[in-house]
Design a protein around this motif. Structure first.
Motif, PDB file in Angstrom:
ATOM      1  N   PHE A  95      -9.998  -7.485  -8.987  1.00 32.50           N
ATOM      2  CA  PHE A  95      -8.932  -7.990  -8.109  1.00 32.50           C
ATOM      3  C   PHE A  95      -8.282  -6.819  -7.369  1.00 32.50           C
ATOM      4  N   LYS A  96      -8.144  -6.901  -6.064  1.00 33.95           N
ATOM      5  CA  LYS A  96      -7.644  -5.750  -5.314  1.00 33.95           C
ATOM      6  C   LYS A  96      -6.263  -5.969  -4.699  1.00 33.95           C
ATOM      7  N   THR A  97      -6.071  -7.021  -3.959  1.00 34.78           N
ATOM      8  CA  THR A  97      -4.761  -7.300  -3.348  1.00 34.78           C
ATOM      9  C   THR A  97      -4.537  -8.808  -3.351  1.00 34.78           C
ATOM     10  N   ALA A  98      -3.294  -9.208  -3.119  1.00 35.71           N
ATOM     11  CA  ALA A  98      -3.009 -10.644  -2.992  1.00 35.71           C
ATOM     12  C   ALA A  98      -1.782 -10.839  -2.121  1.00 35.71           C
ATOM     13  N   SER A  99      -1.772 -11.949  -1.440  1.00 35.43           N
ATOM     14  CA  SER A  99      -0.591 -12.334  -0.672  1.00 35.43           C
ATOM     15  C   SER A  99      -0.309 -13.790  -1.016  1.00 35.43           C
ATOM     16  N   ILE A 100       0.859 -14.045  -1.554  1.00 35.24           N
ATOM     17  CA  ILE A 100       1.164 -15.406  -2.007  1.00 35.24           C
ATOM     18  C   ILE A 100       2.263 -15.989  -1.122  1.00 35.24           C
ATOM     19  N   THR A 101       1.941 -17.117  -0.524  1.00 34.84           N
ATOM     20  CA  THR A 101       2.913 -17.742   0.380  1.00 34.84           C
ATOM     21  C   THR A 101       3.936 -18.503  -0.435  1.00 34.84           C
ATOM     22  N   ILE A 102       5.211 -18.277  -0.127  1.00 34.00           N
ATOM     23  CA  ILE A 102       6.259 -19.073  -0.771  1.00 34.00           C
ATOM     24  C   ILE A 102       6.908 -19.957   0.308  1.00 34.00           C
ATOM     25  N   GLU A 103       7.984 -20.633  -0.067  1.00 28.45           N
ATOM     26  CA  GLU A 103       8.603 -21.561   0.892  1.00 28.45           C
ATOM     27  C   GLU A 103       9.045 -20.838   2.166  1.00 28.45           C
ATOM     28  N   ASN A 104       9.173 -21.588   3.214  1.00 32.61           N
ATOM     29  CA  ASN A 104       9.641 -21.101   4.514  1.00 32.61           C
ATOM     30  C   ASN A 104       8.732 -20.028   5.113  1.00 32.61           C
ATOM     31  N   GLY A 105       7.450 -20.074   4.770  1.00 32.42           N
ATOM     32  CA  GLY A 105       6.465 -19.169   5.369  1.00 32.42           C
ATOM     33  C   GLY A 105       6.574 -17.724   4.900  1.00 32.42           C
ATOM     34  N   LYS A 106       7.483 -17.415   3.980  1.00 31.47           N
ATOM     35  CA  LYS A 106       7.600 -16.031   3.492  1.00 31.47           C
ATOM     36  C   LYS A 106       6.456 -15.734   2.515  1.00 31.47           C
ATOM     37  N   THR A 107       6.249 -14.441   2.242  1.00 27.03           N
ATOM     38  CA  THR A 107       5.146 -14.096   1.328  1.00 27.03           C
ATOM     39  C   THR A 107       5.592 -13.085   0.276  1.00 27.03           C
ATOM     40  N   ILE A 108       4.835 -13.071  -0.813  1.00 24.60           N
ATOM     41  CA  ILE A 108       4.964 -12.017  -1.816  1.00 24.60           C
ATOM     42  C   ILE A 108       3.647 -11.248  -1.770  1.00 24.60           C
TER      43      ILE A 108
END
Ligand code: PMP
Length: 425
Positions: free
Chosen positions: A48-61
């Motif tokens: 596993f190298k990177t991840a982008s997780i979408t949360i509410e209101n289009g924001k990301t972690i």
């Protein structure tokens, strides 16, 4: 407080795991340190190298490469530092525990992140219960607690309760068979702790009032027992203001509080936390060191990043929206019950949680009706008997969860149930 008298021999005998201690030291070490010590795998070999997780209101972690390496690695048994410090601030804001500035040995507030509150609770029970110990709780009670308690061989004393939770007068009566000084004499077996779900008891949805909590806390002081406050529905209080907690009243350091993110952030990430006096939380951490080692670092980092991004205000706004959702669900389920079950059954409107606890009139045991007949009619519920210490005793109750069904589905479910009850009478 003399905490040692509460501990089992196994818990008292736990020593820090040397390698786990090193993990904690390493987490604070400067970058210049060359560590050849731990058996930590090299994260460069992980897929596993990177991840982008979408949360509410289009924001990301975002999990960049460095963050991902950390997420995939072992971490401290008490929890990752940035999550622990965020949770400490949250507990201070919500409960302002008197113990926050006490010396460590005198019950200073401490926190440990666990794999859901269930892990914390079962480790607390194992820390405290010797076979034959007396403990107090109010039936009906969360079946997960019963299953954790049963194998430990304690003697469970049920305290009568009503639609406002435990009745302090009844607790007083039960305790009156002991003298306060008996707690100093192990042969007298004074109750070691009281376990309760103060908000939205699972399965009844009933909540303890603040006045009753104060009376119960005073009895705990008098008879010197601990209070285990299992409060996963704290944020699902469906009436506007939140009731003061036992933790907020804890001048002695005798409350162990179990919190959960399962109902408001995710149940599958398995993140909960326990708050209580340091000498006891330390024992739980020693147990974690040799069992799960720590809750998932990835799950902790995900939650920690979310909480830091939201801030306390954002988190509290989120849980308020979750409570709004459950309030509407509760109202829809009560409306459907009134429409179809009036005259056939009775219930209290729950003040917290996601459950409606329904008693069928004229049927002494719901087990067969719910487990066999209702399933055939395509409705699934839990019969009441599973929430009692003696689960073989008949119960006229059953538990309905209003978390997942739409108002339309609840209407259909209660219509089917009403038909079934009429056929069974
Ligand atoms: N205590 C009670 C009263 C519960 O209802 C539950 C979950 N159903 C738990 C503890 C365990 O929750 P968690 O997912 O945090 O382990």
């Amino acid at each position: 407080m003399n905490y040692s008298r509460f501990l089992t021999a196994a818990s008292a005998a736990r020593n820090p795991s040397p390698i786990r201690v090193l993990t904690a030291i390493l987490s604070k070490a400067p970058k210049s340190l060359i560590s050849l010590a731990p058996g930590a795998p090299n994260p460069n070999t992980f897929p596993f190298k990177t991840a982008s997780i979408t949360i509410e209101n289009g924001k990301t972690i975002q999990f960049g490469e460095e963050m991902m390496k950390r997420a995939l690695q072992y971490s401290q048994s008490a929890g990752i530092p940035e999550l622990l410090s965020w949770l400490t601030q949250l507990q201070i804001k919500l409960h302002n525990p008197p113990t926050i500035h006490y010396p460590a040995s005198q019950g200073q507030m401490d926190i440990c992140v666990t794999c859901g509150s269930q892990e914390g609770l079962s480790k607390v029970f194992e820390m405290l219960i010797n076979p034959g110990d007396n403990i107090l709780l109010n039936e009906p009670v969360y079946s997960g607690t019963l299953q954790a308690l049963h194998p430990l061989g304690c003697n469970i004393i049920n305290i009568p309760s009503d639609e406002n939770g435990i009745i302090p007068k009844s607790l007083k009566e039960i305790l009156s068979k002991w003298k306060p000084e008996d707690s100093q004499n192990p042969t007298k077996k004074t109750p070691k702790f009281l376990y309760t779900v103060p908000n939205g008891n699972n399965p009844t949805g009933v909540s303890l009032t603040s006045d009753r909590k104060k009376e119960i806390y005073e009895l705990a002081r008098k008879y010197d027992f601990l209070i285990i406050e299992d409060d996963p529905y704290y944020f699902l209080q469906l009436n506007k203001s939140r009731t003061p907690t036992f933790l907020s009243m804890d001048v002695d350091g005798r409350v162990i509080r179990a919190d959960s993110f399962s109902k408001v952030l995710s149940s599958g990430l398995r993140i909960g936390f326990i708050t209580g006096p340091k000498p006891l939380i330390e024992r739980v951490i020693l147990h974690v060191q040799v069992s799960t080692m720590h809750p998932s670092t990835f799950a902790q980092l995900l939650i920690s990043q979310l909480l830091h991004q939201w801030g306390e205000e954002g988190f509290l706004a989120h849980v308020d929206r979750v409570a709004d959702f459950y309030r509407k669900q509760r109202d829809a389920s009560v409306e459907a019950a009134e429409k179809w079950l009036s005259g056939l059954a009775e219930w209290h409107v729950p003040t917290a949680s996601m459950f409606l606890w329904i008693k069928i009139k004229g049927i002494s045991d719901t087990k067969k009706l719910i487990e066999e007949k209702a399933i055939k009619k395509q409705v699934l519920m839990i019969p009441g008997n599973v929430f009692y210490v003696d689960s073989s005793a008949p119960s006229p109750y059953f538990r309905v969860s209003f978390s997942l069904a739409s108002p339309e589905q609840m209407d259909v479910a209660f219509q089917r149930l009403a038909q079934l009850i009429k056929e069974s009478l």
